[in-house]
Design an enzyme around this catalytic site. Structure first.
Site, short mmCIF file in Angstrom:
data_model
loop_
_atom_site.label_atom_id
_atom_site.label_comp_id
_atom_site.label_asym_id
_atom_site.label_seq_id
_atom_site.Cartn_x
_atom_site.Cartn_y
_atom_site.Cartn_z
N LYS A 16 2.19 7.19 3.86
CA LYS A 16 1.63 5.84 3.89
C LYS A 16 1.00 5.51 5.25
O LYS A 16 0.61 4.37 5.49
CB LYS A 16 2.72 4.81 3.57
N ARG A 53 16.06 -1.19 -5.37
CA ARG A 53 14.67 -1.46 -5.74
C ARG A 53 14.58 -1.73 -7.23
O ARG A 53 15.33 -1.18 -8.04
CB ARG A 53 13.77 -0.28 -5.38
N PRO A 74 0.82 -1.21 0.00
CA PRO A 74 0.00 0.00 0.00
C PRO A 74 0.85 1.27 0.00
O PRO A 74 1.71 1.45 0.86
CB PRO A 74 -0.81 -0.13 1.30
N GLU A 75 0.59 2.12 -0.99
CA GLU A 75 1.25 3.41 -1.08
C GLU A 75 0.20 4.50 -0.87
O GLU A 75 -0.92 4.20 -0.46
CB GLU A 75 1.95 3.54 -2.44
#
Length: 262
Positions: free
Chosen positions: A59, A250, A2-3
């Site tokens: 967030k 990432r 979740p962002e």
């Protein structure tokens, strides 16, 4: 994971279902997600009160109980909320259950248990201590430009740094850069004024559009990278080749034609 758009969607869901209802009890099914508070204290301090309002920062979702008490929710990788009637079965991965006096319940569910539930007395002080930057949708162009000017590194790493800008994660960083036609490994110092403005506008546009779609990939534009992210295929814009690379630890996805490295 979740962002910002997902957490904003959770916020609006909570606001529409769970505010102004007396809390009859709190059932902690897995204390692993509790941070800085015991199951007994969480239940004691919330019982008999109600959720009055909510605030999202990056967030994180904060739910106000009274002037000096906030419930803090962080959704980790797999966290979410579900509101349901008490005769229905709670979601399988429910970790904390808020039981309302009106015979409804709100479940904080989290399959992988990277989420967090806690209590905060002074919200602004908490944000300062955590060193979180301004929310990605609260920041203005001049502040955005100044943050970029003061730092070095790949543009994607800057977007992901929560101490600079709070709320953007791996998925939406890729989408923002795809929309702005910027290669994720481009050094921030190589971005000209017009490109910085384009990046700022793309950030706001992508996040707001994702919120409008309730963070549902199936409701997002077909021209976006997101539905194709994680797949070796063609760019939805120019039919160029999609590739991935590791940037700042990432995985980044981008189009080799639309996003030329400066």
């Amino acid at each position: 994971m979740p962002e910002l758009p997902e957490v904003e969607t959770f916020k609006r869901y909570l606001d529409s279902t769970s505010l102004h209802q007396r809390i009859a009890g709190v059932e902690v099914r897995d204390a692993y997600v509790l941070k800085g508070v015991s199951a007994r204290e969480l239940a004691r301090r919330l019982k008999g009160r109600s959720f009055e309002s909510s605030r999202r920062h990056g967030k994180h979702l904060f739910v106000r109980v009274d002037d000096d008490l906030w419930l803090r929710l962080h959704f980790g990788m797999t966290g979410s909320l579900r509101y349901f009637k008490d005769q229905e079965r709670a979601p399988r991965h429910t970790r904390v259950l808020f039981v309302f006096a009106n015979a409804h319940r709100l479940a904080f569910e989290d399959q992988r248990k990277f989420g967090e539930v806690g209590l905060v007395a002074d919200l602004d002080e908490y944000l300062r201590k955590r060193g979180l930057g301004p929310d990605a949708l609260d920041i203005g162009l001049s502040q955005f430009r100044e943050l970029l000017r003061k730092h070095q590194g790949a543009v994607k790493s800057i977007l992901l740094n929560q101490k600079l800008i709070a709320g953007i994660g791996n998925i939406y960083a890729d989408e923002i850069l795809f929309h702005a036609r910027i290669h994720p490994a481009t050094e921030i110092g190589r971005l000209g004024e017009k490109t910085v403005c384009k990046l700022f506008r793309a950030t706001r546009y992508i996040l707001k559009k994702a919120i409008d779609a309730k963070a549902d990939v199936d409701r997002m534009p077909k021209s976006w990278l997101l539905p194709r992210r994680g797949k070796v295929g063609k760019c939805p814009r120019c039919r160029g080749e999609l590739r991935s690379a590791t940037i700042g630890g990432r995985t980044a996805w981008f189009c080799t034609q639309c996003q030329k490295r400066l």
